[in-house]
Design a protein around this motif. Structure first.
Motif, PDB file in Angstrom:
ATOM      1  N   UNK A  41      18.482  43.657 113.882  1.00 35.61           N
ATOM      2  CA  UNK A  41      16.992  43.885 113.016  1.00 35.61           C
ATOM      3  C   UNK A  41      16.037  44.107 114.130  1.00 35.61           C
ATOM      4  N   UNK A  42      16.188  43.674 115.246  1.00 36.87           N
ATOM      5  CA  UNK A  42      15.296  43.560 116.592  1.00 36.87           C
ATOM      6  C   UNK A  42      15.734  44.704 117.565  1.00 36.87           C
ATOM      7  N   UNK A  43      16.512  45.224 117.200  1.00 36.89           N
ATOM      8  CA  UNK A  43      17.366  46.419 118.180  1.00 36.89           C
ATOM      9  C   UNK A  43      17.754  45.831 119.567  1.00 36.89           C
ATOM     10  N   UNK A  44      18.219  44.591 119.496  1.00 39.44           N
ATOM     11  CA  UNK A  44      18.522  43.978 120.803  1.00 39.44           C
ATOM     12  C   UNK A  44      19.968  43.266 120.655  1.00 39.44           C
ATOM     13  N   UNK A  45      20.615  44.092 119.853  1.00 41.33           N
ATOM     14  CA  UNK A  45      22.264  43.343 119.744  1.00 41.33           C
ATOM     15  C   UNK A  45      23.003  43.502 120.658  1.00 41.33           C
ATOM     16  N   UNK A  46      22.401  44.243 121.901  1.00 39.12           N
ATOM     17  CA  UNK A  46      23.331  44.400 123.123  1.00 39.12           C
ATOM     18  C   UNK A  46      23.142  42.941 123.826  1.00 39.12           C
ATOM     19  N   UNK A  47      22.034  42.426 123.801  1.00 44.13           N
ATOM     20  CA  UNK A  47      22.298  41.109 124.422  1.00 44.13           C
ATOM     21  C   UNK A  47      23.404  39.998 124.011  1.00 44.13           C
ATOM     22  N   UNK A  48      23.707  39.802 122.910  1.00 45.78           N
ATOM     23  CA  UNK A  48      24.736  38.972 122.525  1.00 45.78           C
ATOM     24  C   UNK A  48      26.042  39.558 122.794  1.00 45.78           C
ATOM     25  N   UNK A  49      26.119  41.032 122.807  1.00 46.30           N
ATOM     26  CA  UNK A  49      27.312  41.621 123.057  1.00 46.30           C
ATOM     27  C   UNK A  49      27.772  41.528 124.391  1.00 46.30           C
ATOM     28  N   UNK A  50      26.600  41.621 125.316  1.00 42.88           N
ATOM     29  CA  UNK A  50      26.893  41.452 126.759  1.00 42.88           C
ATOM     30  C   UNK A  50      27.307  40.007 127.040  1.00 42.88           C
ATOM     31  N   UNK A  51      26.475  39.128 126.290  1.00 44.50           N
ATOM     32  CA  UNK A  51      26.826  37.696 126.805  1.00 44.50           C
ATOM     33  C   UNK A  51      28.290  37.153 126.338  1.00 44.50           C
ATOM     34  N   UNK A  52      28.694  37.733 125.196  1.00 35.98           N
ATOM     35  CA  UNK A  52      30.041  37.630 124.365  1.00 35.98           C
ATOM     36  C   UNK A  52      31.167  38.169 125.667  1.00 35.98           C
ATOM     37  N   UNK A  53      30.758  39.476 126.047  1.00 34.26           N
ATOM     38  CA  UNK A  53      31.585  40.073 127.004  1.00 34.26           C
ATOM     39  C   UNK A  53      31.833  39.197 128.138  1.00 34.26           C
ATOM     40  N   UNK A  54      30.837  38.773 128.591  1.00 34.32           N
ATOM     41  CA  UNK A  54      30.856  38.141 130.102  1.00 34.32           C
ATOM     42  C   UNK A  54      31.553  36.641 129.787  1.00 34.32           C
ATOM     43  N   UNK A  55      31.587  36.211 128.664  1.00 33.64           N
ATOM     44  CA  UNK A  55      32.342  34.846 128.475  1.00 33.64           C
ATOM     45  C   UNK A  55      33.709  35.165 128.374  1.00 33.64           C
ATOM     46  N   UNK A  56      34.038  36.347 127.785  1.00 33.72           N
ATOM     47  CA  UNK A  56      35.611  36.577 127.640  1.00 33.72           C
ATOM     48  C   UNK A  56      36.292  36.935 129.185  1.00 33.72           C
ATOM     49  N   UNK A  57      35.141  37.863 129.797  1.00 34.15           N
ATOM     50  CA  UNK A  57      35.551  38.088 131.093  1.00 34.15           C
ATOM     51  C   UNK A  57      35.851  36.916 132.172  1.00 34.15           C
ATOM     52  N   UNK A  58      35.176  36.050 131.824  1.00 38.29           N
ATOM     53  CA  UNK A  58      35.503  34.873 132.764  1.00 38.29           C
ATOM     54  C   UNK A  58      36.783  34.207 132.692  1.00 38.29           C
ATOM     55  N   UNK A  59      37.499  34.545 131.552  1.00 36.38           N
ATOM     56  CA  UNK A  59      38.775  33.879 131.373  1.00 36.38           C
ATOM     57  C   UNK A  59      40.004  34.710 131.751  1.00 36.38           C
ATOM     58  N   UNK A  60      39.586  35.893 132.201  1.00 38.70           N
ATOM     59  CA  UNK A  60      40.643  37.048 132.664  1.00 38.70           C
ATOM     60  C   UNK A  60      41.510  36.379 133.858  1.00 38.70           C
ATOM     61  N   UNK A  61      42.495  36.480 133.869  1.00 43.07           N
ATOM     62  CA  UNK A  61      43.646  35.805 134.696  1.00 43.07           C
ATOM     63  C   UNK A  61      44.266  36.897 135.928  1.00 43.07           C
ATOM     64  N   UNK A  62      44.474  38.098 135.185  1.00 44.64           N
ATOM     65  CA  UNK A  62      44.933  38.971 136.192  1.00 44.64           C
ATOM     66  C   UNK A  62      43.997  40.208 136.657  1.00 44.64           C
ATOM     67  N   UNK A  63      44.194  40.473 138.068  1.00 41.51           N
ATOM     68  CA  UNK A  63      43.227  41.375 138.741  1.00 41.51           C
ATOM     69  C   UNK A  63      43.122  42.617 138.030  1.00 41.51           C
TER      70      UNK A  63
END
Length: 143
Positions: A41-63
């Motif tokens: 509703x505030x047109x800033x959904x990218x913030x949480x999507x980016x934050x969640x993507x980073x959380x998943x990214x940090x769990x990656x095991x393979x190069x």
């Protein structure tokens, strides 16, 4: 009170906990969904999507997976004119751009911290006052 709402079978019983801290809100799947609904509703959904993507990214095991995911995050959120471009300073954006060809698990840490700060300072207090959160609270009290 060491309960996290992801474990609970009834997502509504933990709605009140979301108001304790932005971390409590983000540690919870239904909390993330409600916050995302509000950010839309505030047109800033990218913030949480980016934050969640980073959380998943940090769990990656393979190069190889890390490289392809880093590039996806970069093209979706970081690069200038990205479809969901996040609001970070040009220094942070530049340093990610310069290192994207050799990403590490920490590639997005600074940007993630900035976006987290933005959500915690600006969006989260507004979320707590929002009709969206109030509606979740009312629903949870009815049960």
């Amino acid at each position: 009170k060491g309960r996290f709402c992801c474990i609970s079978r009834d997502p509504f019983e933990d709605v009140a906990i979301w108001s304790e801290s932005v971390d409590k809100l983000l540690s919870c799947k239904s909390g993330q969904m409600a916050f995302r609904e509000f950010l839309k509703t505030e047109y800033s959904e990218e913030n949480i999507l980016f934050w969640l993507a980073c959380e998943d990214y940090k769990k990656i095991k393979s190069a190889p997976e890390m490289i392809s995911t880093a590039n996806r995050i970069y093209s979706e959120f970081v690069q200038t004119e990205a479809p969901r471009q996040i609001n970070i300073d040009c220094g942070t954006r530049e340093s990610i751009t310069n290192n994207i060809s050799q990403p590490s698990l920490n590639s997005f840490d600074n940007a993630q911290k900035l976006i987290y700060g933005l959500m915690a300072r600006d969006c989260y207090p507004r979320f707590l006052k929002s009709e969206i959160y109030q509606a979740y609270l009312r629903r949870s009290k009815k049960r």
